[in-house]
Design a protein around this motif. Structure first.
Motif, PDB file in Angstrom:
ATOM      1  N   ALA A   1     -24.423  61.833 -48.049  1.00 60.72           N
ATOM      2  CA  ALA A   1     -23.380  62.564 -46.620  1.00 60.72           C
ATOM      3  C   ALA A   1     -22.623  63.965 -47.039  1.00 60.72           C
ATOM      4  O   ALA A   1     -23.372  64.961 -46.325  1.00 60.72           O
ATOM      5  CB  ALA A   1     -21.999  62.197 -46.278  1.00 60.72           C
ATOM      6  N   GLN A   2     -22.314  64.739 -48.056  1.00 60.97           N
ATOM      7  CA  GLN A   2     -22.190  65.569 -48.164  1.00 60.97           C
ATOM      8  C   GLN A   2     -23.399  67.120 -48.742  1.00 60.97           C
ATOM      9  O   GLN A   2     -23.753  68.109 -48.130  1.00 60.97           O
ATOM     10  CB  GLN A   2     -21.765  65.926 -50.172  1.00 60.97           C
ATOM     11  CG  GLN A   2     -20.798  67.332 -49.952  1.00 60.97           C
ATOM     12  CD  GLN A   2     -20.935  67.176 -51.508  1.00 60.97           C
ATOM     13  OE1 GLN A   2     -20.357  66.066 -52.148  1.00 60.97           O
ATOM     14  NE2 GLN A   2     -20.027  69.002 -52.389  1.00 60.97           N
ATOM     15  N   ALA A   3     -24.358  66.026 -49.146  1.00 64.60           N
ATOM     16  CA  ALA A   3     -25.920  66.431 -49.088  1.00 64.60           C
ATOM     17  C   ALA A   3     -26.615  67.213 -47.965  1.00 64.60           C
ATOM     18  O   ALA A   3     -26.155  68.398 -47.621  1.00 64.60           O
ATOM     19  CB  ALA A   3     -27.295  65.879 -49.625  1.00 64.60           C
ATOM     20  N   GLU A   4     -25.915  66.049 -47.255  1.00 62.39           N
ATOM     21  CA  GLU A   4     -26.904  66.285 -45.529  1.00 62.39           C
ATOM     22  C   GLU A   4     -25.733  66.841 -45.175  1.00 62.39           C
ATOM     23  O   GLU A   4     -26.376  68.665 -44.025  1.00 62.39           O
ATOM     24  CB  GLU A   4     -26.943  65.692 -44.840  1.00 62.39           C
ATOM     25  CG  GLU A   4     -27.576  63.564 -45.537  1.00 62.39           C
ATOM     26  CD  GLU A   4     -27.554  62.743 -44.665  1.00 62.39           C
ATOM     27  OE1 GLU A   4     -26.778  62.221 -44.148  1.00 62.39           O
ATOM     28  OE2 GLU A   4     -28.310  62.131 -44.761  1.00 62.39           O
ATOM     29  N   ALA A   5     -24.830  67.287 -45.458  1.00 61.85           N
ATOM     30  CA  ALA A   5     -24.118  68.963 -44.628  1.00 61.85           C
ATOM     31  C   ALA A   5     -23.944  70.368 -44.841  1.00 61.85           C
ATOM     32  O   ALA A   5     -24.195  70.833 -44.242  1.00 61.85           O
ATOM     33  CB  ALA A   5     -22.493  68.012 -44.858  1.00 61.85           C
ATOM     34  N   GLU A   6     -24.472  69.836 -46.536  1.00 59.09           N
ATOM     35  CA  GLU A   6     -25.007  71.263 -46.826  1.00 59.09           C
ATOM     36  C   GLU A   6     -26.441  71.555 -46.250  1.00 59.09           C
ATOM     37  O   GLU A   6     -26.156  72.814 -46.037  1.00 59.09           O
ATOM     38  CB  GLU A   6     -24.797  70.796 -48.588  1.00 59.09           C
ATOM     39  CG  GLU A   6     -23.662  70.897 -49.446  1.00 59.09           C
ATOM     40  CD  GLU A   6     -23.796  70.625 -50.878  1.00 59.09           C
ATOM     41  OE1 GLU A   6     -24.652  71.535 -51.402  1.00 59.09           O
ATOM     42  OE2 GLU A   6     -22.637  70.841 -51.168  1.00 59.09           O
ATOM     43  N   VAL A   7     -27.610  70.986 -46.261  1.00 59.22           N
ATOM     44  CA  VAL A   7     -28.533  70.950 -46.038  1.00 59.22           C
ATOM     45  C   VAL A   7     -27.751  71.715 -44.832  1.00 59.22           C
ATOM     46  O   VAL A   7     -28.821  72.977 -43.305  1.00 59.22           O
ATOM     47  CB  VAL A   7     -29.167  70.020 -45.375  1.00 59.22           C
ATOM     48  CG1 VAL A   7     -30.390  70.377 -44.997  1.00 59.22           C
ATOM     49  CG2 VAL A   7     -29.607  69.452 -46.931  1.00 59.22           C
ATOM     50  N   ASP A   8     -27.974  71.130 -43.439  1.00 61.53           N
ATOM     51  CA  ASP A   8     -27.374  71.706 -42.739  1.00 61.53           C
ATOM     52  C   ASP A   8     -26.351  72.732 -41.840  1.00 61.53           C
ATOM     53  O   ASP A   8     -26.673  73.307 -40.609  1.00 61.53           O
ATOM     54  CB  ASP A   8     -26.382  70.277 -41.442  1.00 61.53           C
ATOM     55  CG  ASP A   8     -26.628  69.225 -40.886  1.00 61.53           C
ATOM     56  OD1 ASP A   8     -28.208  68.932 -41.424  1.00 61.53           O
ATOM     57  OD2 ASP A   8     -26.303  67.851 -41.054  1.00 61.53           O
ATOM     58  N   GLN A   9     -25.420  72.876 -42.818  1.00 58.10           N
ATOM     59  CA  GLN A   9     -24.686  74.484 -42.773  1.00 58.10           C
ATOM     60  C   GLN A   9     -25.846  75.635 -43.015  1.00 58.10           C
ATOM     61  O   GLN A   9     -26.073  76.774 -43.348  1.00 58.10           O
ATOM     62  CB  GLN A   9     -23.954  73.850 -44.180  1.00 58.10           C
ATOM     63  CG  GLN A   9     -22.845  75.157 -44.031  1.00 58.10           C
ATOM     64  CD  GLN A   9     -22.204  75.074 -45.524  1.00 58.10           C
ATOM     65  OE1 GLN A   9     -21.473  74.531 -45.173  1.00 58.10           O
ATOM     66  NE2 GLN A   9     -21.230  76.526 -45.109  1.00 58.10           N
TER      67      GLN A   9
END
Length: 419
Positions: free
Chosen positions: A103-111
């Motif tokens: 979830a953290q990885a996906e959030a960083e990519v989205d950011q």
């Protein structure tokens, strides 16, 4: 080869074939000249390596609900999965990510993606690397996904160009092969294979198309070859292209994105059909990332996607280096024993093909606005098409298809007005 015709189409990829279908409907005389020994260009389906169809190039119906190939697939009986693959798994080099890490990885990519798109929409034609912000823990995954989408590193991606692309969540795979669908949709057309065009002589009243097998003349020409072919001079013009047009072709280089197809003796993954895997190495963040599609068509196989300068550096050591890299990625996630169970492999080499020259176009920072220049005809009789001219659908097969139709319509209108 000496002949005359109304229109010559150079290139039998998705755009050239689309142009051919429109010209066929109009009932005029035309020829399609293709440098390769097979039509399709970067739309190509392999049916033997894995025992199931897989695409060497385009595979996804991007913007599927509006994509013209979606209706064509239904009409021609091609299977399309109107869903995304099974939930993506993330491997971190030594282990799989926990749900919280994923979830953290996906959030960083989205950011990162949001920052790049916001900059582009604000008119900032700067490198993605300039606005991505400090790299978080999962920065390698964000970099990898930027490279997969653009086939270029963050320092070579224009934010304005990236933001211009029309993205949706409707990305549906053509299970029977996108390349096969492109050929089936085109049907029978007058394509001359193994016939590279070396020069377009535009000095006379009629255009002279020079090939390795002779020349022919025509009133109009539709050029669908890649930006790399024109920028490199493999297809020359006499007189030369105007400086602003030559600059536009050079501003849209084809990046690096390849696939490694691996067939195994047995199921070495133990996951559902079409499971998606992303892999980065947190201990060595500068290493290339990879994305894999496991068990396509249910086969004991994997398609490993690599892109960007880190992967290109590996490829410099040859196909074997890319195969070894792909097996290292899969072995780290599913056990190194799978390396002894490989039956067949195939590596795409789009970057090394002289009449392709790379993956798909990505505007250099500060050059995004030059895409529009290529939509203008040259001399009112030379029209350009291809994935680089797909407008908001650039770098896609359907964008290439639509550009071919548009170029054919423009050529037909020019023919009509001249008569």
């Amino acid at each position: 080869m000496t002949a005359e015709t109304d229109v010559v189409v150079i290139g039998a990829g998705a755009s050239g074939l689309a142009a051919g279908t429109r010209l066929r409907q109009a009932g005029i005389s035309f020829r399609i000249l293709e440098a390769a020994s097979t039509p399709g260009g970067r739309a190509a389906t392999d049916t033997t390596t894995l025992g199931v169809p897989f695409d060497l190039g385009c595979h996804w119906l991007h913007d599927a609900r509006a994509n013209p190939f979606t209706a064509l697939a239904a009409r021609l009986g091609f299977r399309v999965a109107a869903t995304n693959p099974s939930p993506r798994r993330l491997h971190l080099g030594a282990r799989f990510a926990t749900p919280a890490e994923k979830a953290q990885a996906e959030a960083e990519v989205d950011q990162v993606f949001a920052a790049v798109i916001a900059a582009g929409r604000a008119g900032r034609d700067v490198a993605a690397a300039e606005v991505a912000g400090p790299s978080g823990r999962f920065g390698p995954l964000a970099r990898h996904w930027l490279e997969l989408m653009s086939a270029a590193g963050p320092d070579a991606i224009s934010c304005a160009d990236f933001a211009f692309y029309h993205d949706t969540d409707d990305n549906w795979p053509v299970l029977d092969g996108y390349g096969a669908l492109v050929l089936a949709a085109a049907g029978t057309l007058p394509v001359t294979l193994d016939c590279p065009v070396t020069r377009i002589d535009r000095s006379g009243a009629r255009l002279k198309i020079e090939t390795a097998h002779g020349s022919l003349t025509c009133h109009k020409v539709i050029v669908t070859v890649s930006t790399a072919v024109i920028a490199s001079g493999r297809l020359a013009f006499a007189p030369a292209l105007p400086p602003d047009m030559a600059e536009a072709f050079a501003a849209l280089p084809l990046g690096f994105a390849e696939k490694v197809a691996l067939a195994f003796e047995e199921d070495v993954f133990g996951v559902p059909e079409r499971t998606a895997l992303d892999a980065i190495d947190l201990d060595h963040p500068a290493r290339a990332g990879a994305s894999a599609l496991l068990k396509p068509g249910g086969a004991p196989a994997a398609l490993v996607h690599v892109a960007g300068p880190e992967a290109q550096a590996i490829a410099a050591d040859g196909e074997g280096a890319l195969v070894a890299f792909a097996l290292d990625v899969l072995g780290a996630a599913f056990g190194s024993g799978l390396k002894t169970k490989v039956k067949r492999s195939r590596v795409t080499r789009w970057a090394d093909m002289p009449y392709i020259g790379g993956a798909y176009s990505c505007a250099l920072p500060g050059r995004a606005g030059l895409r529009a220049r290529l939509h203008e005809p040259l001399d009112g009789r030379i029209f350009f098409a291809g994935e680089a001219l797909g407008r908001e659908a650039f770098s896609t097969c359907h964008g290439a298809h639509l550009s071919g139709l548009a170029a054919a319509d423009a050529a037909l209108a020019a023919l009509k007005s001249a008569r």
